[in-house]
Design an enzyme around this catalytic site. Structure first.
Site, PDB file in Angstrom:
ATOM      1  N   LYS A 171       8.343  -7.966  33.963  1.00 16.27           N
ATOM      2  CA  LYS A 171       9.823  -8.275  34.909  1.00 16.27           C
ATOM      3  C   LYS A 171      11.189  -9.124  34.309  1.00 16.27           C
ATOM      4  O   LYS A 171      10.384  -9.884  33.484  1.00 16.27           O
ATOM      5  CB  LYS A 171       8.888  -9.038  36.353  1.00 16.27           C
ATOM      6  CG  LYS A 171       9.309 -10.046  35.346  1.00 16.27           C
ATOM      7  CD  LYS A 171       8.372 -11.485  36.796  1.00 16.27           C
ATOM      8  CE  LYS A 171       9.956 -12.356  37.005  1.00 16.27           C
ATOM      9  NZ  LYS A 171      10.412 -13.529  36.201  1.00 16.27           N
ATOM     10  N   LYS A 205      -3.995 -12.752  37.600  1.00 16.18           N
ATOM     11  CA  LYS A 205      -4.631 -14.652  38.549  1.00 16.18           C
ATOM     12  C   LYS A 205      -5.984 -14.004  38.897  1.00 16.18           C
ATOM     13  O   LYS A 205      -6.032 -13.198  40.134  1.00 16.18           O
ATOM     14  CB  LYS A 205      -4.223 -15.016  38.905  1.00 16.18           C
ATOM     15  CG  LYS A 205      -2.950 -15.824  38.166  1.00 16.18           C
ATOM     16  CD  LYS A 205      -1.854 -16.883  39.047  1.00 16.18           C
ATOM     17  CE  LYS A 205      -0.207 -16.910  38.732  1.00 16.18           C
ATOM     18  NZ  LYS A 205      -0.141 -18.296  37.909  1.00 16.18           N
ATOM     19  N   HIS A 263       6.257 -11.210  42.205  1.00 17.98           N
ATOM     20  CA  HIS A 263       4.976 -12.159  43.374  1.00 17.98           C
ATOM     21  C   HIS A 263       4.610 -12.142  44.443  1.00 17.98           C
ATOM     22  O   HIS A 263       3.361 -12.723  45.062  1.00 17.98           O
ATOM     23  CB  HIS A 263       5.283 -13.834  42.755  1.00 17.98           C
ATOM     24  CG  HIS A 263       5.381 -13.560  40.595  1.00 17.98           C
ATOM     25  ND1 HIS A 263       4.753 -13.085  40.023  1.00 17.98           N
ATOM     26  CD2 HIS A 263       6.058 -15.219  39.900  1.00 17.98           C
ATOM     27  CE1 HIS A 263       5.604 -12.621  38.979  1.00 17.98           C
ATOM     28  NE2 HIS A 263       6.342 -14.123  38.798  1.00 17.98           N
TER      29      HIS A 263
HETATM   30  C1  BG6 Z   1       7.675 -17.001  36.432  1.00 20.31           C
HETATM   31  C2  BG6 Z   1       8.795 -17.067  37.183  1.00 20.31           C
HETATM   32  O1  BG6 Z   1       7.968 -15.029  36.812  1.00 20.31           O
HETATM   33  O2  BG6 Z   1       6.547 -16.968  36.659  1.00 20.31           O
HETATM   34  C3  BG6 Z   1       9.399 -18.146  36.627  1.00 20.31           C
HETATM   35  O3  BG6 Z   1      10.001 -16.038  36.163  1.00 20.31           O
HETATM   36  C4  BG6 Z   1       8.161 -19.134  37.333  1.00 20.31           C
HETATM   37  O4  BG6 Z   1      10.413 -18.742  36.985  1.00 20.31           O
HETATM   38  C5  BG6 Z   1       7.068 -18.349  36.849  1.00 20.31           C
HETATM   39  O5  BG6 Z   1       8.121 -20.192  36.785  1.00 20.31           O
HETATM   40  C6  BG6 Z   1       5.609 -19.312  37.852  1.00 20.31           C
HETATM   41  O6  BG6 Z   1       4.318 -18.544  36.725  1.00 20.31           O
HETATM   42  P1  BG6 Z   1       2.832 -19.400  37.248  1.00 20.31           P
HETATM   43  O7  BG6 Z   1       2.035 -18.350  36.911  1.00 20.31           O
HETATM   44  O8  BG6 Z   1       3.080 -20.420  35.849  1.00 20.31           O
HETATM   45  O9  BG6 Z   1       2.724 -19.911  39.045  1.00 20.31           O
END
Ligand code: BG6
Length: 537
Positions: A171, A205, A263
């Site tokens: 992404k 996850k 997400h």
């Molecule tokens: C990424 C984003 O996709 O996901 C980031 O670009 C963000 O900005 C991160 O901090 C968060 O991922 P996780 O796994 O720490 O929740």
């Protein structure tokens, strides 16, 4: 046997997962942050667990002029300091000889010719067998040239006995519907859809995959998972960190593109989709696409009623001082890039009609918390007349006269991270002569039952080499998500243009770092008699 890893553990993991076939993996952007922080550690752990065969080779490609030894030494240093890696020198010594490096530009054919020669010689020398995997871990601006040159250099055809060639694309996949569509057209002019793995690390996850297992492997939840029993659904993806030096990237992205397009919409899809007929790529992705299509489109002038955006000012989040977003390097002094989004989503289908899905994400919030909370309707008839449970707020004074509306509701919370687990809030009788109702939690915690979940990239990389695309996003899925996001962007654009033609530049709501976001976000729920659940915990 390397120290620390016991044979039973390895056998246990090998039983749960298939072992990868031999392959050569090229990481474009191999000297960058993602490769060092996530990809190489995930490959190291897979090798440590004996899930990569000896002839699985990793070839880094990037502009930095490094040789194999320097590449290995950089990878080693970053793994030693990575808190997510249990570094073991024996395991490292076995892993390091798999790593090779070649430097070259992304926008020049000559680099790809040298890459082809290097691949051929490694494949021959190390008996790799011809399976190839290209991982695009570069800035998105060079995705198109890399794809073109892979095609032009003849690196996409299966050669020398290989069975497959695949490409993983990180992404952001586009920045709006038009750019995502164009990128898809380009990628698919060189690769076939079944060779393309668009990655969203949230799908790797364990706790996210468990949403489907929880819903569809248990008989008791699906019958009540609908508008007849569910009052509302909340999805919070909160981070306590600010943009931390990524200002340049974030300015072009903002929370909506960075987190919601991928997400959060994936979490909505998994929470709300219909049961697929099988747990395999086509069936799962068909249902996700159906659900995303059912998200009610917004007209530009409706956006302010449904979507709140804001930016953080200086403050303290999770005990750490966070400078204002506008003070971050690479951020324009008058930037209107949002670091926070809350969105009231409606899903127009039989299952969810009238059930609000409240989504929000933000940086510099009080703590890291990714949670999905499903709030059920109240019991239909009030039998008991006093309670300690006033909808989540413990009651401190003398017990009030009860009304059905003040009865606490059942909330099922799936905690994706941290403290991974599932909680069901129910009412119970507080011991004593009178009938006092009080909320209690039925708890399941991952750590307690299974220990720490493995890293998402580990699972996803293994799936790519095994050819399982269930946890990757398909072309139509990415585009429908971008379509809904683009509608919000158009609404914001209109809001800014109207402000510029009237009272001056648009002013973004603000929230101090370390708070749960702007008051407008609370208002979005308060006008429907709701509140954000995570804030009250
Ligand atoms: C990424 C984003 O996709 O996901 C980031 O670009 C963000 O900005 C991160 O901090 C968060 O991922 P996780 O796994 O720490 O929740």
């Amino acid at each position: 046997m390397s120290e620390g890893i016991v044979l039973e553990e390895i056998l246990d993991i090998q039983e749960q997962f298939q072992v990868s076939p031999p392959a050569l993996m090229v990481i474009f952007g191999a000297s960058g942050d993602l490769a060092n922080r996530k990809l190489l550690p995930a490959l190291y752990k897979l090798a440590q667990q004996r899930l990569l065969p000896p002839n699985f080779v990793i070839l880094g490609y990037a502009r930095s002029p490094l040789d194999d030894a320097e590449f290995r030494s950089r990878a080693r240093s970053s793994m030693v300091t990575n808190s997510e890696v249990e570094f073991q020198s024996g395991a490292w010594d076995a892993f390091a000889p798999r790593l090779y490096y070649i430097s070259g530009g992304y926008d020049e054919f000559e680099g790809f010719e040298r890459l082809r020669e290097k691949i051929s010689s490694l494949e021959e020398q190390l008996s790799v067998g011809g399976n190839r995997l290209y991982y695009l871990s570069t800035p998105p601006s060079v995705y198109e040239p890399i794809i073109s040159y892979l095609g032009a250099a003849g690196l996409v055809e299966h050669e020398s006995g290989g069975e497959w060639t695949r490409v993983v694309i990180e992404k952001p996949f586009g920045s709006d519907l038009a750019s995502a569509h164009k990128l898809n057209d380009h990628v698919l002019s060189v690769f076939d859809e079944d060779q393309v793995y668009r990655i969203d690390h949230y799908l790797g996850k364990e706790t996210v995959q468990n949403v489907l297992v929880f819903r569809f492997a248990n008989g008791i939840f699906e019958p009540i998972w609908n508008r007849n029993y569910v009052d509302n659904v909340q999805i919070t993806v909160a981070e306590s960190i600010g943009v931390e030096g990524r200002g340049g990237y974030y300015e072009k992205s903002g929370a909506l593109r960075d987190m919601v397009q991928n997400h959060l919409l994936q979490l909505v899809a998994l929470t709300a989709m219909e049961p697929p007929i099988a747990f395999e790529a086509k069936a799962v992705r068909d249902q996700k696409v159906n659900l995303l299509q059912a998200i009610r489109p917004l007209q530009p002038d409706e956006v302010p009623d449904y979507v709140v955006r804001a930016q953080y000012s200086a403050g303290t989040a999770a005990t750490r001082p966070v400078p204002a977003y506008l003070e971050e390097e690479g951020v324009a002094p008058d930037s209107t890039t949002e670091t926070y989004v809350a969105w009231r989503v409606e899903i127009d289908n039989w299952r969810w009609q009238g059930v609000p899905f409240y989504l929000r994400t933000g940086k510099a919030l009080p703590r890291k918390a990714t949670e999905i909370s499903v709030t059920f309707r109240r019991a239909p008839h009030l039998l008991f007349d006093s309670t300690d449970g006033l909808d989540g707020v413990p009651f401190m004074g003398p017990h009030p006269a009860m009304s059905r509306e003040s009865l606490s509701r059942n909330v099922l919370t799936m905690r994706i991270q941290p403290d991974e687990g599932i909680t069901l809030k129910t009412l119970a009788k507080r011991p004593g002569p009178s009938v006092n109702l009080t909320p209690v939690n039925l708890e399941f915690t991952y750590g307690h039952s299974f220990g720490d979940p493995p890293d998402a990239y580990q699972r996803l990389l293994l799936d790519v080499v095994l050819g399982d695309s269930t946890l990757f996003t398909r072309r139509d899925e990415v585009e429908i998500a971008w379509q809904r996001i683009t509608q919000v962007l158009e609404g914001w654009h209109m809001q800014e243009s109207l402000a510029a033609n009237g009272s001056g530049p648009y002013r973004l709501p603000n929230y101090p770092a370390g708070t749960w976001g702007p008051s407008e976000s609370g208002d979005l729920l308060a006008r429907e008699g709701q509140h954000w659940i995570v804030d009250r915990e």
